[in-house]
Scaffold this motif. Structure first.
Motif, mmCIF file in Angstrom:
data_model
loop_
_atom_site.group_PDB
_atom_site.id
_atom_site.type_symbol
_atom_site.label_atom_id
_atom_site.label_comp_id
_atom_site.label_asym_id
_atom_site.label_seq_id
_atom_site.Cartn_x
_atom_site.Cartn_y
_atom_site.Cartn_z
ATOM 1 N N MET A 147 35.831 3.275 18.091
ATOM 2 C CA MET A 147 36.091 2.338 19.178
ATOM 3 C C MET A 147 35.097 2.595 20.306
ATOM 4 O O MET A 147 34.821 3.736 20.648
ATOM 5 N N LYS A 148 34.567 1.503 20.874
ATOM 6 C CA LYS A 148 33.621 1.624 21.975
ATOM 7 C C LYS A 148 34.339 1.390 23.308
ATOM 8 O O LYS A 148 34.952 0.337 23.507
ATOM 9 N N ILE A 149 34.265 2.382 24.168
ATOM 10 C CA ILE A 149 34.970 2.338 25.446
ATOM 11 C C ILE A 149 33.954 2.318 26.582
ATOM 12 O O ILE A 149 33.070 3.171 26.654
ATOM 13 N N GLY A 150 34.109 1.362 27.492
ATOM 14 C CA GLY A 150 33.304 1.330 28.709
ATOM 15 C C GLY A 150 34.063 1.995 29.832
ATOM 16 O O GLY A 150 35.257 1.727 30.022
ATOM 17 N N LEU A 151 33.411 2.867 30.562
ATOM 18 C CA LEU A 151 34.046 3.583 31.673
ATOM 19 C C LEU A 151 33.571 2.985 32.992
ATOM 20 O O LEU A 151 32.383 3.017 33.310
ATOM 21 N N LEU A 199 38.042 -6.859 38.808
ATOM 22 C CA LEU A 199 38.647 -7.438 37.598
ATOM 23 C C LEU A 199 37.710 -8.432 36.924
ATOM 24 O O LEU A 199 37.610 -8.468 35.693
ATOM 25 N N ILE A 200 37.023 -9.253 37.721
ATOM 26 C CA ILE A 200 36.097 -10.244 37.155
ATOM 27 C C ILE A 200 35.009 -9.530 36.356
ATOM 28 O O ILE A 200 34.704 -9.894 35.217
ATOM 29 N N ILE A 201 34.421 -8.491 36.940
ATOM 30 C CA ILE A 201 33.344 -7.756 36.268
ATOM 31 C C ILE A 201 33.872 -7.042 35.021
ATOM 32 O O ILE A 201 33.296 -7.163 33.935
ATOM 33 N N ALA A 202 34.969 -6.294 35.162
ATOM 34 C CA ALA A 202 35.511 -5.530 34.029
ATOM 35 C C ALA A 202 35.920 -6.454 32.884
ATOM 36 O O ALA A 202 35.597 -6.195 31.719
ATOM 37 N N ASN A 203 36.602 -7.551 33.206
ATOM 38 C CA ASN A 203 37.052 -8.466 32.167
ATOM 39 C C ASN A 203 35.862 -9.159 31.505
ATOM 40 O O ASN A 203 35.842 -9.333 30.277
ATOM 41 N N HIS A 204 34.857 -9.538 32.288
ATOM 42 C CA HIS A 204 33.671 -10.191 31.727
ATOM 43 C C HIS A 204 32.986 -9.259 30.720
ATOM 44 O O HIS A 204 32.621 -9.677 29.617
ATOM 45 N N ASP A 229 35.054 -2.431 23.205
ATOM 46 C CA ASP A 229 36.412 -2.815 22.797
ATOM 47 C C ASP A 229 37.410 -2.748 23.955
ATOM 48 O O ASP A 229 38.362 -3.517 24.017
ATOM 49 N N GLN A 230 37.203 -1.767 24.841
ATOM 50 C CA GLN A 230 38.087 -1.595 26.001
ATOM 51 C C GLN A 230 37.264 -1.132 27.191
ATOM 52 O O GLN A 230 36.207 -0.539 27.027
ATOM 53 N N ILE A 231 37.807 -1.398 28.382
ATOM 54 C CA ILE A 231 37.243 -0.862 29.613
ATOM 55 C C ILE A 231 38.304 0.022 30.242
ATOM 56 O O ILE A 231 39.429 -0.434 30.487
ATOM 57 N N PRO A 251 44.904 -6.813 28.332
ATOM 58 C CA PRO A 251 45.045 -5.787 27.289
ATOM 59 C C PRO A 251 43.797 -4.926 27.065
ATOM 60 O O PRO A 251 43.904 -3.794 26.616
ATOM 61 N N LYS A 252 42.609 -5.442 27.404
ATOM 62 C CA LYS A 252 41.386 -4.666 27.178
ATOM 63 C C LYS A 252 41.034 -3.752 28.358
ATOM 64 O O LYS A 252 40.091 -2.978 28.279
ATOM 65 N N LEU A 253 41.768 -3.863 29.465
ATOM 66 C CA LEU A 253 41.506 -3.039 30.652
ATOM 67 C C LEU A 253 42.616 -1.999 30.795
ATOM 68 O O LEU A 253 43.799 -2.343 30.798
#
Length: 193
Positions: free
Chosen positions: A1-5, A18-23, A31-33, A67-69
């Motif tokens: 799984m690829k996770i952005g921090l 939220l706009i940046i993280a969700n985008h 896959d997730q932030i 769900p992805k954040l």
């Protein structure tokens, strides 16, 4: 799984975050932030920060419909002062099957060479960079680097500092905050003085 921090003091988290993280969650290969609430940024005065658990709670409230954040308090448990390279090493050790990447603004990329062990970070992790209006030219060292990805994300210039200052002045900043975050701030009378 690829996770952005996505690191931040989130004091408070606002719709720009939220706009940046969700985008990035929706339009990249991540896959997730994980929204990493930092306990204390050495560049910021501690007195302006809400207590860690309040900022974490606001991130939880802001992200519960995405769900992805995911909110994260991982840095609360690490020795202070902490550096990103230490957090990455700790996470990689704890989650060996995950691939961790950093998310940062263009402004941070331009000072990235000043980060502790930045070469180690770049050697082991990818970096996703979102644009800023006020960005300077990207350093040639990072311009066409294979591990640095410039994301075509919306440019959002909302400042937590301005939000805090506006609340103190009695201004209505409700549109800049997720509704549950605004309710939490308003209920607890945060940033009023």
């Amino acid at each position: 799984m690829k996770i952005g921090l996505y690191f931040g003091t989130f004091n408070p988290i606002h719709v720009g975050h939220l706009i940046i993280a969700n985008h990035i969650a929706e339009f990249s290969d991540l896959d997730q932030i994980w929204m990493i609430v930092t306990p204390h940024n050495p560049l910021k005065k501690k007195s302006t920060l809400l207590e860690d658990h309040h900022r974490l709670q606001m991130v939880f409230l802001a992200t519960e419909d995405y769900p992805k954040l995911k909110p994260s308090d991982i840095e609360f448990k690490l020795p202070q002062p902490n550096y990103t390279v230490n957090t990455l090493a700790y996470l990689q050790e704890k989650h060996r099957d995950y691939d961790f990447s950093l998310i940062m603004g263009e402004d941070n990329l331009n000072s990235f060479h000043k980060w502790k062990n930045y070469e180690v970070i770049l050697q082991n992790h990818e970096i996703y960079v979102y644009p800023r209006i006020s960005s300077e030219v990207i350093s040639p060292e990072f311009e066409n680097h294979p591990k640095i990805h410039i994301i075509d994300a919306p440019i959002v210039e909302i400042s937590s500092t301005k939000i805090r200052e506006s609340i103190k002045l009695g201004k209505n900043v409700k549109p800049l905050l997720p509704e549950k975050v605004w309710d939490y701030i308003d209920h607890n009378l945060f940033y009023k003085k």
